[in-house]
Design a protein around this motif. Sequence first.
Motif, PDB file in Angstrom:
ATOM      1  N   THR A   1       0.813  -1.218   0.000  1.00 10.21           N
ATOM      2  CA  THR A   1       0.000   0.000   0.000  1.00 10.21           C
ATOM      3  C   THR A   1       0.844   1.264   0.000  1.00 10.21           C
ATOM      4  OG1 THR A   1      -1.793  -1.124   1.163  1.00 10.21           O
ATOM      5  CG2 THR A   1      -1.780   1.282   1.235  1.00 10.21           C
ATOM      6  N   HIS A   2       1.885   1.306   0.810  1.00 14.72           N
ATOM      7  CA  HIS A   2       2.734   2.495   0.891  1.00 14.72           C
ATOM      8  C   HIS A   2       3.436   2.756  -0.443  1.00 14.72           C
ATOM      9  CE1 HIS A   2       2.049   2.942   5.164  1.00 14.72           C
ATOM     10  NE2 HIS A   2       2.430   1.684   5.379  1.00 14.72           N
ATOM     11  N   LEU A   3       3.928   1.691  -1.085  1.00 19.42           N
ATOM     12  CA  LEU A   3       4.577   1.840  -2.384  1.00 19.42           C
ATOM     13  C   LEU A   3       3.569   2.300  -3.440  1.00 19.42           C
ATOM     14  CD1 LEU A   3       7.011   1.545  -4.247  1.00 19.42           C
ATOM     15  CD2 LEU A   3       6.454  -0.888  -4.497  1.00 19.42           C
ATOM     16  N   ALA A   4       2.357   1.763  -3.374  1.00 17.55           N
ATOM     17  CA  ALA A   4       1.323   2.145  -4.335  1.00 17.55           C
ATOM     18  C   ALA A   4       1.004   3.633  -4.243  1.00 17.55           C
ATOM     19  CB  ALA A   4       0.057   1.320  -4.098  1.00 17.55           C
ATOM     20  N   VAL A   5       0.875   4.136  -3.027  1.00 18.29           N
ATOM     21  CA  VAL A   5       0.561   5.554  -2.829  1.00 18.29           C
ATOM     22  C   VAL A   5       1.719   6.426  -3.306  1.00 18.29           C
ATOM     23  CG1 VAL A   5       0.126   7.338  -1.098  1.00 18.29           C
ATOM     24  CG2 VAL A   5      -1.044   5.131  -0.943  1.00 18.29           C
ATOM     25  N   ALA A   6       2.955   6.065  -2.949  1.00 23.84           N
ATOM     26  CA  ALA A   6       4.120   6.861  -3.346  1.00 23.84           C
ATOM     27  C   ALA A   6       4.292   6.860  -4.866  1.00 23.84           C
ATOM     28  CB  ALA A   6       5.378   6.316  -2.671  1.00 23.84           C
ATOM     29  N   ALA A   7       4.142   5.691  -5.486  1.00 25.59           N
ATOM     30  CA  ALA A   7       4.291   5.604  -6.940  1.00 25.59           C
ATOM     31  C   ALA A   7       3.186   6.364  -7.660  1.00 25.59           C
ATOM     32  CB  ALA A   7       4.298   4.140  -7.373  1.00 25.59           C
ATOM     33  N   PHE A   8       1.978   6.308  -7.104  1.00 28.34           N
ATOM     34  CA  PHE A   8       0.874   7.065  -7.698  1.00 28.34           C
ATOM     35  C   PHE A   8       1.145   8.564  -7.656  1.00 28.34           C
ATOM     36  CE2 PHE A   8      -3.239   9.291  -6.916  1.00 28.34           C
ATOM     37  CZ  PHE A   8      -3.735   9.212  -8.203  1.00 28.34           C
ATOM     38  N   ALA A   9       1.721   9.046  -6.564  1.00 30.53           N
ATOM     39  CA  ALA A   9       2.044  10.467  -6.444  1.00 30.53           C
ATOM     40  C   ALA A   9       3.033  10.895  -7.522  1.00 30.53           C
ATOM     41  CB  ALA A   9       2.606  10.759  -5.049  1.00 30.53           C
ATOM     42  N   VAL A  10       4.080  10.080  -7.732  1.00 31.93           N
ATOM     43  CA  VAL A  10       5.067  10.398  -8.764  1.00 31.93           C
ATOM     44  C   VAL A  10       4.430  10.339 -10.156  1.00 31.93           C
ATOM     45  CG1 VAL A  10       7.234   9.677  -9.833  1.00 31.93           C
ATOM     46  CG2 VAL A  10       6.977   9.566  -7.344  1.00 31.93           C
ATOM     47  N   ALA A  11       3.653   9.294 -10.411  1.00 29.75           N
ATOM     48  CA  ALA A  11       3.005   9.147 -11.718  1.00 29.75           C
ATOM     49  C   ALA A  11       2.054  10.296 -12.000  1.00 29.75           C
ATOM     50  CB  ALA A  11       2.263   7.808 -11.781  1.00 29.75           C
ATOM     51  N   PHE A  12       1.305  10.703 -11.004  1.00 30.79           N
ATOM     52  CA  PHE A  12       0.323  11.767 -11.210  1.00 30.79           C
ATOM     53  C   PHE A  12       1.011  13.103 -11.446  1.00 30.79           C
ATOM     54  CE2 PHE A  12      -3.275  14.517 -10.482  1.00 30.79           C
ATOM     55  CZ  PHE A  12      -4.314  13.784 -11.021  1.00 30.79           C
ATOM     56  N   TYR A  13       2.122  13.334 -10.776  1.00 32.07           N
ATOM     57  CA  TYR A  13       2.891  14.562 -10.985  1.00 32.07           C
ATOM     58  C   TYR A  13       3.276  14.700 -12.456  1.00 32.07           C
ATOM     59  CZ  TYR A  13       6.889  17.770 -10.861  1.00 32.07           C
ATOM     60  OH  TYR A  13       7.768  18.795 -11.111  1.00 32.07           O
ATOM     61  N   PHE A  14       3.843  13.644 -13.037  1.00 31.33           N
ATOM     62  CA  PHE A  14       4.284  13.718 -14.427  1.00 31.33           C
ATOM     63  C   PHE A  14       3.111  13.612 -15.408  1.00 31.33           C
ATOM     64  CE2 PHE A  14       8.383  12.375 -12.489  1.00 31.33           C
ATOM     65  CZ  PHE A  14       9.162  13.414 -12.973  1.00 31.33           C
ATOM     66  N   ALA A  15       2.062  12.899 -15.021  1.00 36.69           N
ATOM     67  CA  ALA A  15       0.909  12.761 -15.910  1.00 36.69           C
ATOM     68  C   ALA A  15       0.179  14.084 -16.107  1.00 36.69           C
ATOM     69  CB  ALA A  15      -0.060  11.714 -15.357  1.00 36.69           C
ATOM     70  N   SER A  16       0.360  15.029 -15.190  1.00 35.31           N
ATOM     71  CA  SER A  16      -0.300  16.327 -15.310  1.00 35.31           C
ATOM     72  C   SER A  16       0.446  17.289 -16.230  1.00 35.31           C
ATOM     73  CB  SER A  16      -0.435  16.961 -13.920  1.00 35.31           C
ATOM     74  OG  SER A  16       0.833  17.327 -13.405  1.00 35.31           O
ATOM     75  N   PHE A  17       1.696  16.998 -16.561  1.00 37.29           N
ATOM     76  CA  PHE A  17       2.505  17.894 -17.382  1.00 37.29           C
ATOM     77  C   PHE A  17       1.900  18.226 -18.749  1.00 37.29           C
ATOM     78  CE2 PHE A  17       7.074  18.640 -15.999  1.00 37.29           C
ATOM     79  CZ  PHE A  17       6.826  18.439 -14.650  1.00 37.29           C
ATOM     80  N   PRO A  18       1.302  17.266 -19.462  1.00 34.93           N
ATOM     81  CA  PRO A  18       0.877  17.558 -20.842  1.00 34.93           C
ATOM     82  C   PRO A  18      -0.256  18.567 -20.984  1.00 34.93           C
ATOM     83  CG  PRO A  18       1.169  15.192 -20.522  1.00 34.93           C
ATOM     84  CD  PRO A  18       1.220  15.828 -19.161  1.00 34.93           C
ATOM     85  N   MET A  19      -0.958  18.922 -19.935  1.00 38.42           N
ATOM     86  CA  MET A  19      -2.112  19.801 -20.097  1.00 38.42           C
ATOM     87  C   MET A  19      -1.748  21.186 -20.649  1.00 38.42           C
ATOM     88  SD  MET A  19      -4.648  18.794 -16.934  1.00 38.42           S
ATOM     89  CE  MET A  19      -6.082  19.518 -17.712  1.00 38.42           C
TER      90      MET A  19
END
Length: 441
Positions: free
Chosen positions: A317-335
């Motif tokens: 769970t902890h890894l999932a939350v941390a990885a999601f935070a990193v993924a979401f940070y970069f996934a927001s760049f293209p807007m």
Amino acid sequence: MSPVRPVTTIFLFMLAYLFSYIDRQILSLLIGPIQSDLLITDTQFAFLNGLAFSLLYAILGFPLASLSDRYPRPPIIAGGVILWSLATMACGLSHSFWSLFLCRVLVGLGEATLAPAAYSFLADSVPKEKLSGTLAIFFLGSFLGSGCAFLFGGPLLHIVQQHNFAGMHAWQICFIIVGFPGLLLGGIIAKLVHEVPHRKSIVKPVSAQKTIAFFRMHPAFFSLHMLSYTLLAVTLFSLFSWMPAQMMRIHHFSHADLGITLGSIVIICGCAGVYTSGRLIDILSACGIWYAPQLVAAFAALCATAPLVISVTTSNTHLAVAAFAVAFYFASFPMPPSATVLQIAVPTTMRARFSAAMLFCNAIGGLSGGSLLIGTLNDHFFHSPLAIGTSMAIVSGTASFLGALLLFASIPSYKLLCSTANTKVSYTSDLPTNSMKTSRI
């Protein structure tokens, strides 16, 4: 002249975008009680979350954008805000899949008015060198809205569940509550925001044929641009739509804990990512890197791929939350880059319609197609609600990687488009395409 300063107008538009994402995103958090009360499957939920919203959002985006190219934009925006707010409240009166589907269609119709008109209005209001940063501020609304939907939606649902509201379900009351503030905001925009003064000098906007003709002048770039950002929209909207289900099903989050966790990540990482993206593009462009939008978006898409797959496939769970935070940070760049390029490269009398075309691709392919594909894989291929992470990894991870490759492939055609940026084409008449006059700025 507008009675409010430009910064106030930007704030009001950002607030409208914030409310639009609260109204569309609250459905993802309420997936459990809605499925329980209406007895709908993951595929049906994907229709509600994707196709229902994007149906009129995408199709009527073109005529609504045409209105934005021809008539004052603030009244169109204000009317859309009021419409989607009423439709969100109507979701709270739904008692079946199809009635909820219809209300979601109307939410999409209202929200279709906002982005093309706002992009075009802001492009006319600020210098070109500040456009990416300005649009980044506007895009903050999407992450603030989604984050607030997660952050406050869970506690709101919990509070509402403690009371009996004339036999209505708690999720229905939530829709009514979150839809109401938009009615007030629509009235404020209608009262305070007016068209930019120089826009009033436009007498005769271009026809649809001329808009198509401009697209055909640069088919390689516009095709690659729209396809790549559609793939990146699959990544972002999949995280928005299905991460709540992933966290509740696999990691057993309660609605309250889920709201705090996802809400904090979406607000902090999403806002940081979109603002960083806009600032990077402005800085790199000022340094003479003309392909800065493609470079920033492609780099971010590659950086998002691995943590995205990790976040939805790990049992930690902890890894999932941390990885999601990193993924979401970069996934927001293209807007910011997806909108900035169109506002700079496209003539002012066509901007809203090109933005509508971009939003059409994002809505049909990114929001509807990606969400539906994940739900279908879950129901008909893996046959298990617990396989949601695998479905997300396949769809979202692949889309992110391919989107980055297509962005790199679009750079040569973007260079060709930039090489003609010093040529101003007159699109204000209905002369045949081969009779269009050009003059140096």
